[in-house]
Design a protein around this motif. Structure first.
Motif, PDB file in Angstrom:
ATOM      1  N   PRO A   1       0.834  -1.209   0.000  1.00 29.58           N
ATOM      2  CA  PRO A   1       0.000   0.000   0.000  1.00 29.58           C
ATOM      3  C   PRO A   1       0.865   1.254   0.000  1.00 29.58           C
ATOM      4  N   PRO A   2       0.367   2.348  -0.528  1.00 28.86           N
ATOM      5  CA  PRO A   2       1.142   3.596  -0.524  1.00 28.86           C
ATOM      6  C   PRO A   2       1.480   4.012   0.901  1.00 28.86           C
ATOM      7  N   PRO A   3       2.691   4.540   1.139  1.00 26.48           N
ATOM      8  CA  PRO A   3       3.084   4.938   2.500  1.00 26.48           C
ATOM      9  C   PRO A   3       2.280   6.139   2.977  1.00 26.48           C
ATOM     10  N   ALA A   4       1.920   6.114   4.275  1.00 21.04           N
ATOM     11  CA  ALA A   4       1.185   7.244   4.852  1.00 21.04           C
ATOM     12  C   ALA A   4       2.063   8.490   4.919  1.00 21.04           C
ATOM     13  N   GLU A   5       3.330   8.327   5.250  1.00 25.58           N
ATOM     14  CA  GLU A   5       4.281   9.443   5.275  1.00 25.58           C
ATOM     15  C   GLU A   5       5.483   9.046   4.417  1.00 25.58           C
ATOM     16  N   PRO A   6       5.475   9.382   3.148  1.00 31.77           N
ATOM     17  CA  PRO A   6       6.570   8.952   2.256  1.00 31.77           C
ATOM     18  C   PRO A   6       7.894   9.590   2.645  1.00 31.77           C
ATOM     19  N   LEU A   7       8.957   8.831   2.462  1.00 31.10           N
ATOM     20  CA  LEU A   7      10.312   9.325   2.693  1.00 31.10           C
ATOM     21  C   LEU A   7      10.802   9.999   1.420  1.00 31.10           C
ATOM     22  N   ILE A   8      10.995  11.293   1.487  1.00 30.51           N
ATOM     23  CA  ILE A   8      11.416  12.066   0.326  1.00 30.51           C
ATOM     24  C   ILE A   8      12.776  12.673   0.637  1.00 30.51           C
ATOM     25  N   GLY A   9      13.767  12.262  -0.130  1.00 29.46           N
ATOM     26  CA  GLY A   9      15.111  12.769   0.065  1.00 29.46           C
ATOM     27  C   GLY A   9      15.350  14.078  -0.659  1.00 29.46           C
ATOM     28  N   PRO A  10      16.528  14.672  -0.465  1.00 25.89           N
ATOM     29  CA  PRO A  10      16.837  15.950  -1.115  1.00 25.89           C
ATOM     30  C   PRO A  10      16.783  15.871  -2.634  1.00 25.89           C
ATOM     31  N   THR A  11      17.221  14.747  -3.228  1.00 27.68           N
ATOM     32  CA  THR A  11      17.202  14.634  -4.688  1.00 27.68           C
ATOM     33  C   THR A  11      15.777  14.652  -5.226  1.00 27.68           C
ATOM     34  N   THR A  12      14.893  13.883  -4.614  1.00 34.01           N
ATOM     35  CA  THR A  12      13.496  13.856  -5.054  1.00 34.01           C
ATOM     36  C   THR A  12      12.809  15.191  -4.806  1.00 34.01           C
ATOM     37  N   ALA A  13      13.088  15.821  -3.663  1.00 30.51           N
ATOM     38  CA  ALA A  13      12.476  17.120  -3.366  1.00 30.51           C
ATOM     39  C   ALA A  13      12.902  18.173  -4.387  1.00 30.51           C
TER      40      ALA A  13
END
Length: 383
Positions: A198-210
């Motif tokens: 299932p999709p994460p409730a709080e996704p981990l977004i790193g500096p590259t993705t941000a």
């Protein structure tokens, strides 16, 4: 892009060697059939025919109609071709189907080629991939592994976008973030045996993705995690400053430090000129003392003489100058050595001036005449 693979063992494959088993085989049939089939397969791959060789292509590659009949019969006997019927613009036609043998010839199918192009279009569409990466973050939807968005496709953590339903154009709902290992193992998976998390409730977004979401997709995003930076310390060079640095030079004294002794001060004034300035009686007494040493100090003199000999030859414990020369008191070859210790010097009473009261000295020039007169008196009875 059209693609055909010819195996390294195709020239000696059992299908190829079967041409020699024909009843009317000659010396050229083996290589001729192999080369003809190879050219037909190349044309089939170039025009996305999916292993189908039309009669027009086969006749053109044979060079003549007569030779086409011979080569077609040999190719069917060996197992290169099978006769099939195809539909072209609603009309049934005769053709040849090339055997699908991975150790002989292998080509990419038109459906695979179209699917590859569709995936590339979907992955370049930021209207699809932007919301997918914002929803999933940097975690694989199959194994929950954190991915990295770089160009190292050999890494298991290489980040990619995967289509849940292969063969169909992707949408935000049918595309997920996937790691390199799961993408490689899953391939196309037409039966959809792989299930997504299932999709994460709080996704981990790193500096590259941000940064990518903000600049490329126009979706202002802040990173939710930051990895600890790693600094690599370069090892010091073998021939660096610390290896070539020389130790500071130790200053050497010009002359050796004098040996502290009670007699040092008494003997420090003695030089080569001291003997000339000594009275005759003192000189005579000195010669007598040197010739007949006292019994009590005979062994001490011998021991001291051995110590002096060892010192003159560089023996241990001798305070020398560190330069050329004997290092003894008095004249040397180079430099004046340290004064001798007390037990090396002559007796202390020999260095004292004579006592006039105890030893009266005759006047100069009269002692010899007086002794001559006495001898004359003894020799001449008339005097």
């Amino acid at each position: 892009m059209s693609w055909l693979k010819q195996s390294d063992v195709s020239a000696n494959h059992p299908i190829t060697l079967r041409a020699l088993e024909m009843e009317d085989a000659d010396d050229r049939i083996l290589n001729e059939v192999y080369g003809w089939v190879n050219r037909c397969a190349t044309q089939s791959a170039a025009h996305d025919q999916d292993y189908i060789v039309t009669l027009g292509t086969a006749k053109l590659m044979a060079g003549s109609f007569a030779r086409f009949e011979v080569l077609a019969a040999a190719a069917i006997f060996c197992g290169y071709f099978t006769e099939v019927m195809i539909t072209v613009e609603g009309e049934k036609r005769k053709a040849f189907k090339l055997v699908e043998e991975k150790d002989l010839f292998h080509m990419i199918l038109k459906a695979d080629k179209d699917w590859t192009q569709q995936r590339q279009r979907d992955n370049r569409d930021v209207a699809k991939t932007g919301p997918v990466r914002l929803r999933d973050g940097d975690a694989c939807r199959y194994c929950n592994r954190t991915v990295t968005w770089n160009n190292d496709r050999r890494s298991a953590r290489w980040g990619s976008i995967d289509h849940v339903v292969p063969g169909e154009p992707g949408t935000v709902a049918t595309m997920v973030v996937c790691c390199g290992e799961c993408n490689q193992r899953r391939q196309n998976d037409p039966l959809s045996t792989w299930k997504t998390l299932p999709p994460p409730a709080e996704p981990l977004i790193g500096p590259t993705t941000a940064t990518w979401l903000t600049e490329k997709c126009g979706i202002p995003t802040k990173p939710t995690y930051t990895r600890t930076p790693i600094e690599f310390v370069s090892p010091a060079p073998v021939n660096g400053p610390q290896a070539t640095e020389e130790p500071p030079a130790v200053e050497q004294p010009i002359t050796a430090a004098p040996v502290e002794d009670e007699v040092t001060e008494a003997t420090s004034g003695l030089s080569s000129d001291s003997v000339a300035s000594t009275p005759d009686s003192a000189v005579e007494n000195l010669e007598a003392t040197e010739q007949q040493p006292a019994p009590g100090i005979e062994s001490e003199i011998k021991t001291d003489q051995r110590s002096i000999d060892e010192a003159s030859h560089g023996g241990p414990g001798y305070a020398g100058t560190g330069r050329d020369g004997s290092g003894q008191v008095g004249l040397g070859r180079a430099g004046s050595g340290a004064p001798l210790p007390a037990h090396h010097a002559p007796a202390a009473h020999l260095n004292k001036p004579p006592n006039p009261a105890a030893h009266p000295q005759p006047p100069q020039g009269k002692g010899k005449r007086r002794r001559a007169r006495q001898r004359n008196r003894k020799g001449n009875p008339n005097d």
